[in-house]
Design a protein around this motif. Sequence first.
Motif, PDB file in Angstrom:
ATOM      1  N   ASN A 163       0.814  -1.210   0.000  1.00  0.00           N
ATOM      2  CA  ASN A 163       0.000   0.000   0.000  1.00  0.00           C
ATOM      3  C   ASN A 163       0.851   1.264   0.000  1.00  0.00           C
ATOM      4  O   ASN A 163       0.379   2.342  -0.365  1.00  0.00           O
ATOM      5  N   LEU A 164       2.098   1.136   0.422  1.00  0.00           N
ATOM      6  CA  LEU A 164       2.989   2.292   0.470  1.00  0.00           C
ATOM      7  C   LEU A 164       3.863   2.408  -0.779  1.00  0.00           C
ATOM      8  O   LEU A 164       4.712   3.295  -0.845  1.00  0.00           O
ATOM      9  N   ASP A 165       3.655   1.535  -1.761  1.00  0.00           N
ATOM     10  CA  ASP A 165       4.390   1.672  -3.021  1.00  0.00           C
ATOM     11  C   ASP A 165       4.100   3.026  -3.651  1.00  0.00           C
ATOM     12  O   ASP A 165       2.949   3.479  -3.664  1.00  0.00           O
ATOM     13  N   SER A 166       5.150   3.656  -4.175  1.00  0.00           N
ATOM     14  CA  SER A 166       4.985   4.986  -4.748  1.00  0.00           C
ATOM     15  C   SER A 166       5.817   5.111  -6.015  1.00  0.00           C
ATOM     16  O   SER A 166       6.963   4.646  -6.060  1.00  0.00           O
ATOM     17  N   PRO A 167       5.256   5.744  -7.049  1.00  0.00           N
ATOM     18  CA  PRO A 167       6.056   5.976  -8.264  1.00  0.00           C
ATOM     19  C   PRO A 167       7.236   6.907  -8.017  1.00  0.00           C
ATOM     20  O   PRO A 167       8.174   6.942  -8.811  1.00  0.00           O
ATOM     21  N   ASP A 168       7.191   7.648  -6.920  1.00  0.00           N
ATOM     22  CA  ASP A 168       8.302   8.539  -6.594  1.00  0.00           C
ATOM     23  C   ASP A 168       9.531   7.760  -6.116  1.00  0.00           C
ATOM     24  O   ASP A 168      10.646   8.293  -6.137  1.00  0.00           O
ATOM     25  N   GLU A 171      12.345   2.085  -6.510  1.00  0.00           N
ATOM     26  CA  GLU A 171      13.205   1.076  -5.896  1.00  0.00           C
ATOM     27  C   GLU A 171      12.592   0.505  -4.622  1.00  0.00           C
ATOM     28  O   GLU A 171      13.011  -0.557  -4.140  1.00  0.00           O
ATOM     29  N   GLN A 172      11.578   1.185  -4.078  1.00  0.00           N
ATOM     30  CA  GLN A 172      10.937   0.708  -2.860  1.00  0.00           C
ATOM     31  C   GLN A 172       9.660  -0.079  -3.135  1.00  0.00           C
ATOM     32  O   GLN A 172       9.045  -0.602  -2.200  1.00  0.00           O
ATOM     33  N   ARG A 173       9.270  -0.161  -4.391  1.00  0.00           N
ATOM     34  CA  ARG A 173       8.059  -0.899  -4.735  1.00  0.00           C
ATOM     35  C   ARG A 173       8.291  -2.393  -4.504  1.00  0.00           C
ATOM     36  O   ARG A 173       9.399  -2.907  -4.659  1.00  0.00           O
ATOM     37  N   TRP A 174       7.224  -3.089  -4.130  1.00  0.00           N
ATOM     38  CA  TRP A 174       7.353  -4.510  -3.782  1.00  0.00           C
ATOM     39  C   TRP A 174       7.978  -5.320  -4.910  1.00  0.00           C
ATOM     40  O   TRP A 174       8.871  -6.144  -4.668  1.00  0.00           O
ATOM     41  N   ARG A 175       7.539  -5.099  -6.121  1.00  0.00           N
ATOM     42  CA  ARG A 175       8.057  -5.903  -7.230  1.00  0.00           C
ATOM     43  C   ARG A 175       9.548  -5.668  -7.478  1.00  0.00           C
ATOM     44  O   ARG A 175      10.235  -6.522  -8.037  1.00  0.00           O
ATOM     45  N   ALA A 176      10.055  -4.519  -7.038  1.00  0.00           N
ATOM     46  CA  ALA A 176      11.479  -4.229  -7.210  1.00  0.00           C
ATOM     47  C   ALA A 176      12.326  -4.898  -6.137  1.00  0.00           C
ATOM     48  O   ALA A 176      13.530  -5.104  -6.342  1.00  0.00           O
ATOM     49  N   ARG A 177      11.730  -5.243  -5.016  1.00  0.00           N
ATOM     50  CA  ARG A 177      12.524  -5.755  -3.902  1.00  0.00           C
ATOM     51  C   ARG A 177      12.085  -7.135  -3.416  1.00  0.00           C
ATOM     52  O   ARG A 177      12.741  -7.736  -2.553  1.00  0.00           O
ATOM     53  N   ALA A 178      11.002  -7.667  -3.988  1.00  0.00           N
ATOM     54  CA  ALA A 178      10.476  -8.958  -3.524  1.00  0.00           C
ATOM     55  C   ALA A 178      11.508 -10.066  -3.663  1.00  0.00           C
ATOM     56  O   ALA A 178      11.624 -10.937  -2.787  1.00  0.00           O
TER      57      ALA A 178
END
Length: 469
Positions: A163-168, A171-178
């Motif tokens: 829910n806290l994924d942000s386009p800003d 690198e913090q989006r789930w798919r980037a770090r899962a």
Amino acid sequence: MARGVRRLRTTAVVGVVLAVACTLVAVAGPAGAAHRPAPRSLRTTSADQSSLSVRWHWVRKAPGYRVRWSLHRSMAGSRRLATRQHHAQITGLAANTRYFVQVAVAARGGRGRLLSSWSHRLVRRTPPVPCPTVGDLGDPTPAVATGKSTDLRVASFNIRTMNLDSPDHPEQRWRARAGRVASLLLGAATTRSAAAVPPDVIALQEANQSYAKFATLCTNQMIDLRNRLNASGRHYEATSLAPSASVGTRILFDTARLRLETSGSILLASPSTTHPHLAWAIFQDREGGQRFFFGSVHLVPPEKPDSNTVRSAEWDQLIAHLSDPSLTQGLPVVLAGDFNSPRGGARGANLAAQIHLPQMVTAGFGDTLIGKDQDPSDPNLLVSTARALTTANAQCASFNGFRVLQTCDDQTDPATEKIAQDIDYVFATNALVVKSWELVLDLDPLKNWLGTIPSDHNLVRTTITLPPV
């Protein structure tokens, strides 16, 4: 004579016209029958995985209706049914499939020729098959006690909600770090940690339960992580797949190592509170036959003026529940999670840990890092005095806030390193031996994270010895 011929011709023409008119009437039927208006207000009144119920405004003097439905907007390959009513149920449909529906007036109770044009197209998707609430829990056969002790490998990880994924911050989006989350949980080697055996049980926090964030049906953040772990050949499952069970506070376990006996969740605060649940389970170790109580928890973050009061009350509730033998069955207790309170009360009035850590010891289940006789508010606690027989990175903070530079009290002489102000804890019954405690970090010599930062918290893992039974 000419006048008689004209009369005969006129009569003949009139006769032809009448004959044609009669023929047209015979073909067309009663006047206006082929010009009924198309049914209006076509709508669905209910739907399930295999059927749609549709209704429309009745057409005056309609002898019947024809309903057709198709997978295509062009209505190609449509199937049809007839009805005398201004409603119908379409059956034999596929779940989670889009259908186009139309209705028209038709003769002979809907089985005859069309008497109107087709209505507007109604577009509806059938609901998907309900997602499972229980996964593959493995062999239910109880294990046989061997009279030998076994090591229980425990992990606790706040994986940060999608829910806290942000386009800003891509690198913090789930798919980037899962992928990094999964690899660290599976024991990948880092600059500060040797390769480790994957955990037997994992306490998860903020494992988002929304299915809407994934194209694959019945997939959420927790299930996505489970699938990534199992792609390695492991057999992890959640104690419950029901999204409402304990919201994002979850337990994953290796079904080849542990047998789930029972599980549940308990509200520690108002349902409107952020992360109000204790997720719990009773497991049996398949190797040694030992049974134990395990919990995952996430106390309220510092988000409101009364958060400190709520957090303290949650911890009170937690101790009361863990002290209740009707819940724990008097078994050894292991509890892990994000308690949102540092040991020394470093965040102003956030004294929940400082107050409750000694109470946890008194209740019978102390922190696996600091010793039971140590004062958690002491800012000079040394790593060398830890309860765990071995530690790694205990001088570093468990919360990183996605900052590249980590907070670590690294010293030339490790014996002088101080235990950090963590907010992520693992507790265990006081009599249990804690063989190891580790904060998993992958840092360069300047204490900067290398590569993708897996979450705003760092992974905590411990190894606890279960005595023989």
